[in-house]
Motif scaffolding. Structure first.
Motif, PDB file in Angstrom:
ATOM      1  N   ALA A   1      11.932 -36.276 -86.972  1.00  0.00           N
ATOM      2  CA  ALA A   1      11.123 -35.582 -85.960  1.00  0.00           C
ATOM      3  C   ALA A   1      10.109 -34.650 -86.621  1.00  0.00           C
ATOM      4  O   ALA A   1       8.963 -34.543 -86.179  1.00  0.00           O
ATOM      5  CB  ALA A   1      12.043 -34.802 -85.016  1.00  0.00           C
ATOM      6  N   LEU A   2      10.536 -33.977 -87.682  1.00  0.00           N
ATOM      7  CA  LEU A   2       9.616 -33.132 -88.440  1.00  0.00           C
ATOM      8  C   LEU A   2       8.457 -33.951 -89.001  1.00  0.00           C
ATOM      9  O   LEU A   2       7.285 -33.566 -88.894  1.00  0.00           O
ATOM     10  CB  LEU A   2      10.367 -32.466 -89.597  1.00  0.00           C
ATOM     11  N   GLN A   3       8.794 -35.104 -89.595  1.00  0.00           N
ATOM     12  CA  GLN A   3       7.760 -35.945 -90.188  1.00  0.00           C
ATOM     13  C   GLN A   3       6.779 -36.434 -89.122  1.00  0.00           C
ATOM     14  O   GLN A   3       5.564 -36.455 -89.338  1.00  0.00           O
ATOM     15  CB  GLN A   3       8.398 -37.133 -90.907  1.00  0.00           C
ATOM     16  N   ALA A   4       7.303 -36.846 -87.957  1.00  0.00           N
ATOM     17  CA  ALA A   4       6.436 -37.314 -86.876  1.00  0.00           C
ATOM     18  C   ALA A   4       5.531 -36.198 -86.373  1.00  0.00           C
ATOM     19  O   ALA A   4       4.350 -36.421 -86.072  1.00  0.00           O
ATOM     20  CB  ALA A   4       7.288 -37.873 -85.735  1.00  0.00           C
ATOM     21  N   ALA A   5       6.077 -34.987 -86.286  1.00  0.00           N
ATOM     22  CA  ALA A   5       5.275 -33.853 -85.798  1.00  0.00           C
ATOM     23  C   ALA A   5       4.159 -33.492 -86.772  1.00  0.00           C
ATOM     24  O   ALA A   5       3.053 -33.149 -86.360  1.00  0.00           O
ATOM     25  CB  ALA A   5       6.184 -32.647 -85.560  1.00  0.00           C
ATOM     26  N   VAL A   6       4.458 -33.591 -88.071  1.00  0.00           N
ATOM     27  CA  VAL A   6       3.408 -33.335 -89.066  1.00  0.00           C
ATOM     28  C   VAL A   6       2.343 -34.422 -88.987  1.00  0.00           C
ATOM     29  O   VAL A   6       1.144 -34.154 -89.061  1.00  0.00           O
ATOM     30  CB  VAL A   6       4.019 -33.261 -90.481  1.00  0.00           C
ATOM     31  N   ALA A   7       2.785 -35.662 -88.783  1.00  0.00           N
ATOM     32  CA  ALA A   7       1.836 -36.768 -88.733  1.00  0.00           C
ATOM     33  C   ALA A   7       0.907 -36.681 -87.523  1.00  0.00           C
ATOM     34  O   ALA A   7      -0.284 -36.997 -87.620  1.00  0.00           O
ATOM     35  CB  ALA A   7       2.588 -38.105 -88.712  1.00  0.00           C
ATOM     36  N   ASP A   8       1.454 -36.258 -86.353  1.00  0.00           N
ATOM     37  CA  ASP A   8       0.604 -36.229 -85.143  1.00  0.00           C
ATOM     38  C   ASP A   8      -0.074 -34.873 -84.914  1.00  0.00           C
ATOM     39  O   ASP A   8      -0.787 -34.687 -83.933  1.00  0.00           O
ATOM     40  CB  ASP A   8       1.395 -36.654 -83.899  1.00  0.00           C
ATOM     41  N   GLY A   9       0.163 -33.933 -85.827  1.00  0.00           N
ATOM     42  CA  GLY A   9      -0.515 -32.645 -85.732  1.00  0.00           C
ATOM     43  C   GLY A   9       0.198 -31.603 -84.903  1.00  0.00           C
ATOM     44  O   GLY A   9      -0.292 -30.476 -84.754  1.00  0.00           O
ATOM     45  N   SER A  10       1.354 -31.933 -84.341  1.00  0.00           N
ATOM     46  CA  SER A  10       2.121 -30.926 -83.585  1.00  0.00           C
ATOM     47  C   SER A  10       2.542 -29.773 -84.492  1.00  0.00           C
ATOM     48  O   SER A  10       2.644 -28.629 -84.051  1.00  0.00           O
ATOM     49  CB  SER A  10       3.368 -31.569 -82.959  1.00  0.00           C
ATOM     50  N   LEU A  11       2.838 -30.105 -85.734  1.00  0.00           N
ATOM     51  CA  LEU A  11       3.096 -29.087 -86.758  1.00  0.00           C
ATOM     52  C   LEU A  11       1.988 -29.176 -87.800  1.00  0.00           C
ATOM     53  O   LEU A  11       1.650 -30.269 -88.261  1.00  0.00           O
ATOM     54  CB  LEU A  11       4.452 -29.325 -87.425  1.00  0.00           C
ATOM     55  N   LYS A  12       1.443 -28.014 -88.153  1.00  0.00           N
ATOM     56  CA  LYS A  12       0.330 -27.980 -89.096  1.00  0.00           C
ATOM     57  C   LYS A  12       0.725 -27.222 -90.360  1.00  0.00           C
ATOM     58  O   LYS A  12       1.655 -26.399 -90.328  1.00  0.00           O
ATOM     59  CB  LYS A  12      -0.884 -27.305 -88.450  1.00  0.00           C
TER      60      LYS A  12
ATOM     61  N   PRO B   1      14.229 -21.962 -75.783  1.00  0.00           N
ATOM     62  CA  PRO B   1      13.744 -23.343 -75.685  1.00  0.00           C
ATOM     63  C   PRO B   1      13.681 -23.992 -77.061  1.00  0.00           C
ATOM     64  O   PRO B   1      13.440 -23.336 -78.074  1.00  0.00           O
ATOM     65  CB  PRO B   1      12.345 -23.181 -75.084  1.00  0.00           C
ATOM     66  N   LEU B   2      13.920 -25.308 -77.085  1.00  0.00           N
ATOM     67  CA  LEU B   2      13.802 -26.037 -78.343  1.00  0.00           C
ATOM     68  C   LEU B   2      12.350 -26.075 -78.784  1.00  0.00           C
ATOM     69  O   LEU B   2      11.444 -26.097 -77.945  1.00  0.00           O
ATOM     70  CB  LEU B   2      14.316 -27.472 -78.170  1.00  0.00           C
ATOM     71  N   PRO B   3      12.091 -26.078 -80.077  1.00  0.00           N
ATOM     72  CA  PRO B   3      10.715 -26.257 -80.529  1.00  0.00           C
ATOM     73  C   PRO B   3      10.126 -27.533 -79.935  1.00  0.00           C
ATOM     74  O   PRO B   3      10.822 -28.537 -79.773  1.00  0.00           O
ATOM     75  CB  PRO B   3      10.867 -26.372 -82.053  1.00  0.00           C
ATOM     76  N   LEU B   4       8.840 -27.491 -79.624  1.00  0.00           N
ATOM     77  CA  LEU B   4       8.207 -28.626 -78.956  1.00  0.00           C
ATOM     78  C   LEU B   4       8.267 -29.896 -79.797  1.00  0.00           C
ATOM     79  O   LEU B   4       8.263 -31.004 -79.266  1.00  0.00           O
ATOM     80  CB  LEU B   4       6.751 -28.284 -78.627  1.00  0.00           C
ATOM     81  N   TRP B   5       8.306 -29.739 -81.117  1.00  0.00           N
ATOM     82  CA  TRP B   5       8.292 -30.924 -81.986  1.00  0.00           C
ATOM     83  C   TRP B   5       9.628 -31.639 -82.048  1.00  0.00           C
ATOM     84  O   TRP B   5       9.723 -32.754 -82.554  1.00  0.00           O
ATOM     85  CB  TRP B   5       7.856 -30.548 -83.407  1.00  0.00           C
ATOM     86  N   LEU B   6      10.687 -31.014 -81.563  1.00  0.00           N
ATOM     87  CA  LEU B   6      12.019 -31.562 -81.770  1.00  0.00           C
ATOM     88  C   LEU B   6      12.540 -32.240 -80.508  1.00  0.00           C
ATOM     89  O   LEU B   6      12.723 -31.584 -79.483  1.00  0.00           O
ATOM     90  CB  LEU B   6      12.977 -30.441 -82.185  1.00  0.00           C
ATOM     91  N   PRO B   7      12.813 -33.544 -80.532  1.00  0.00           N
ATOM     92  CA  PRO B   7      13.371 -34.217 -79.361  1.00  0.00           C
ATOM     93  C   PRO B   7      14.864 -33.938 -79.228  1.00  0.00           C
ATOM     94  O   PRO B   7      15.497 -33.406 -80.148  1.00  0.00           O
ATOM     95  CB  PRO B   7      13.125 -35.695 -79.677  1.00  0.00           C
TER      96      PRO B   7
END
Length: 460
Positions: free
Chosen positions: A27-38, A5-11
């Motif tokens: 997508a990486l930047q958005a995931a860091v901003a919304d907390g999906s990636l910490k 499966p694709l990582p959840l943060w990646l559309p």
């Protein structure tokens, strides 16, 4: 591996979504901003992610490199790539004072530079790019200038153009070539500070002509021309710096007629024409014999090119201009001029400019939302002229903003005579990240809503 499966943060990557490596980095930047990636989260190895996305390894490598450039990721050797901890910026100034074009989304400037320079070096003699050039630009550079000016003038004779190392050099050379010490230069009550600097250096006098909410007043200009017999009139008629006013076509025609009747010459400095929404024709279209037209790449593309084009139809005045220019700026740098020419002729400049235009309009919408009733911008261009509430003066506000970590430009920096306007200029392009720009505008809005400290101290 492709079935993982694709990582959840990646559309899912969109076909029409721009370069794929930028989609991944965004997508990486958005995931860091919304907390999906910490901070501390480990990212998939590049080969695995490339296989999952069915893209080249190079695409993922570029995406990770771009994310590192944005300070989102850090490498830990053999252990892999991890989400970086936020970088604390001590005393970072939110710069709303410098009028530079904003970085456009979806345009990879690094790649543009590499490709453009590669094309330049393949098609040119490196020795010629590293030596002196005395003619105001090569034939190719002037042809590129004619292409650049096509939206304003249609077909332009490239022989009438001079390539300059930026608009400031062009303004200074025109002042030096076309006026004498002690001559008067007429301009608006608030105008580009570079004109004032050149006039002071060369011993010319600036006199302000009254303006209203629509710009310089033609009847007042004619009176001033007859009274002072100026050597030049300087105008910035499209998204004027700093007021952001665009002169309507009928005023431009009136001004052109005045120039003919009074036998005065006009410097039309027009850096924002290509960023404006349906601007009127340049004044030079109505009085080509009286008007010297300047168009720079600094506000539409990037200041680093240091290239401007000056339209000078008269060959004798063109020669005088070149002599004046060579007295302090021998030439535009051949390498950057060649890069500008390459970008204009291969379409890269148009793509970059369209990106700048879209980004600038997004930022104006943000400023309108954040500043609410205080915003009075045109919706395009690079700056907003913000009139202040009566309890703030421009210098007070600039000092208070500085103490809050925000740089703005007070009206006094643009004053050419008479009473200064109670306003500041806010530039929307110099802060690279849109989120930081919004934070700066919000901080400024809160500052405007409260009384200065001296006022507060007097309240009991």
């Amino acid at each position: 591996m492709q079935d993982e499966p694709l990582p959840l943060w990646l559309p899912q990557l969109a076909v029409q979504g721009g370069p794929r490596f930028l989609q991944i980095a965004d997508a990486l930047q958005a995931a860091v901003a919304d907390g999906s990636l910490k901070p501390g989260d480990r990212l998939p190895p590049q080969r695995r992610l490339a296989a999952q996305l069915d893209v080249d390894l190079t695409t993922v490598t570029r995406a990770y490199d771009e994310a590192r450039r944005r300070q989102l990721l850090e490498g830990r050797g053999a252990r892999g790539t991890y989400v970086a901890a936020p970088k604390v910026e001590l005393n970072a100034v939110l710069d709303l004072s410098m009028n530079t074009p904003p970085p456009p989304a979806g345009v990879d400037l690094d790649d543009m530079l590499k490709q453009g320079l590669a094309q330049v070096l393949m098609g040119a003699d490196a020795q010629l790019l590293m030596t002196y050039h005395l003619g105001g630009g090569s034939d190719s550079d002037r042809k590129a200038g004619a292409r650049w000016l096509q939206p304003m003038f249609g077909d332009v004779d490239a022989r009438q153009l001079v390539v300059c190392p930026g608009a400031q050099a062009a303004i200074a050379a025109l002042v030096l070539a076309l006026t004498e010490p002690g001559d008067v230069i007429l301009t608006e009550p608030t105008s580009y500070p570079g004109l004032r600097a050149a006039a002071a250096q060369f011993g010319r006098r600036i006199i302000a002509v009254q303006a209203d909410s629509q710009g310089i007043m033609p009847e007042r200009l004619e009176q001033a021309c007859r009274q002072h017999r100026p050597g030049l009139v300087y105008l910035n008629p499209t998204l004027q710096n700093p007021t952001a006013i665009t002169l309507a076509e009928d005023r431009r025609q009136e001004i052109a007629s005045i120039a003919k009747r009074c036998h005065v010459r006009i410097v039309e400095d027009d850096p924002y024409w290509l960023l404006a929404d349906a601007p009127p024709p340049p004044i030079a279209r109505f009085a080509p014999e009286q008007v010297y037209y300047i168009s720079t790449l600094s506000k539409c593309l990037t200041p680093g090119l240091r290239v401007a084009f000056v339209l000078l139809p008269d060959p004798h005045e063109r020669q005088r201009f070149l002599v004046a220019l060579r007295s302090f700026a021998l030439m535009a740098t051949p390498l950057t001029a060649a890069l500008a020419t390459q970008w204009i002729l291969d379409g890269s400049a148009g793509k970059l400019m369209e990106g700048v235009r879209k980004e600038a309009r997004l930022r104006h919408r943000m400023a309108r939302d954040v500043l609410a009733g205080r915003y009075s911008g045109a919706g395009d261009g690079l700056h907003v002229w913000l009139e202040l509430p009566s309890y703030w003066s421009p210098s007070q506000l600039a000092r208070a903003a500085d103490s809050e970590g925000i740089a703005v430009t007070p009206a006094q920096a643009f004053a050419t005579g008479g009473e200064s306007v109670n306003a500041i200029r806010i530039s929307l392009g110099s802060i690279k990240d849109r989120g930081r720009l919004q934070a700066g505008l919000q901080r400024l809005s809160h500052l405007l809503a409260r009384l200065p400290e001296s006022f507060s101290a007097a309240v009991v």
